[in-house]
Scaffold this active site. Sequence first.
Site, PDB file in Angstrom:
ATOM      1  N   CYS A   1      30.183  47.468  73.725  1.00  0.00           N
ATOM      2  CA  CYS A   1      29.223  46.499  74.252  1.00  0.00           C
ATOM      3  C   CYS A   1      29.826  45.932  75.526  1.00  0.00           C
ATOM      4  CB  CYS A   1      28.919  45.420  73.213  1.00  0.00           C
ATOM      5  SG  CYS A   1      30.390  44.520  72.660  1.00  0.00           S
TER       6      CYS A   1
ATOM      7  N   ARG B   1      21.223  45.503  80.841  1.00  0.00           N
ATOM      8  CA  ARG B   1      22.633  45.623  81.201  1.00  0.00           C
ATOM      9  C   ARG B   1      23.074  47.080  81.112  1.00  0.00           C
ATOM     10  NH1 ARG B   1      26.199  41.670  77.974  1.00  0.00           N
ATOM     11  NH2 ARG B   1      27.767  42.524  79.401  1.00  0.00           N
TER      12      ARG B   1
END
Length: 287
Positions: free
Chosen positions: A241, A182
Amino acid sequence: MPASPAPLAAPSPVVDADWVREHRGRLVLADVRWYLDGRDGREAHLAGHLPGAVWVDVDTVLSAPPSVSGGRHPLPGEREFARALGALGIGDDTTVVAYDDNGGAYAARLVWLLRRTGGRAALLDGGLQAWDGGLETGPVVPVPAARTPVAWPGELLRSADEVAKSLAAGTAVVLDARAPDRYSGATVLPSDVRSGHVPGARSAPWAANLTAGGRFAPAAHLAAHYAALGVTPGTDAVVYCGSGVTACHDLLALELAGVPTAALYPGSWSAWSADPSRAVVTGEEPG
């Protein structure tokens, strides 16, 4: 009437199952299971949880409603947070041990928020899988407790503008706690507007805080791991995050490594990527 036992001293950020058993009568256990794939954490709780554990919903207790500017999991309001915790039996003097079934990835949010606002809280090392004392099924009805609202620590929270300015000036190390694919942009969630990472941010996946057995690595190992990323005691460090949840796992690992002052960017990638004025980069390097 016997006097209530004195509150426990503040525990380490991470405790093991033996510690929980030793102090069980003086704790509130918090089940913070949540699933990125849409499974229902409450259903998992009802199917089997640590005896007496209350279920804490990431979406409603640990977060305000999502927004474009705040991301998928903005911090809850201080009063709303206190009210929700009180209803779960978590009062001002309560010691909390939180767990999930994914290495503490989601339970870390509750623990970090409590510790950074003066509360007593720890993660159960190894989570649900580390508990060998049998599970309980069905709902748990907590005894409400008084909880005083506490302001979020402004010095430990950063906005998108502050993150961008720190990176431009080279005054902070910014860590991305998401999985490497990611961070690189190879994988993108359907809920994310763009893939990649904040320019200049370094990849620090939360799972790297754990051993192959799913327990937290020793403090010395964590200190060396984060030093290699440029973070040592005294470093101005910021962690993000996907939405400000699993970043808290890195923040607890940093506390174990001797860096308790690292800050959280709550909006994280969900807010940054949704703002077309913010640059993004892809690839395995900070960019």
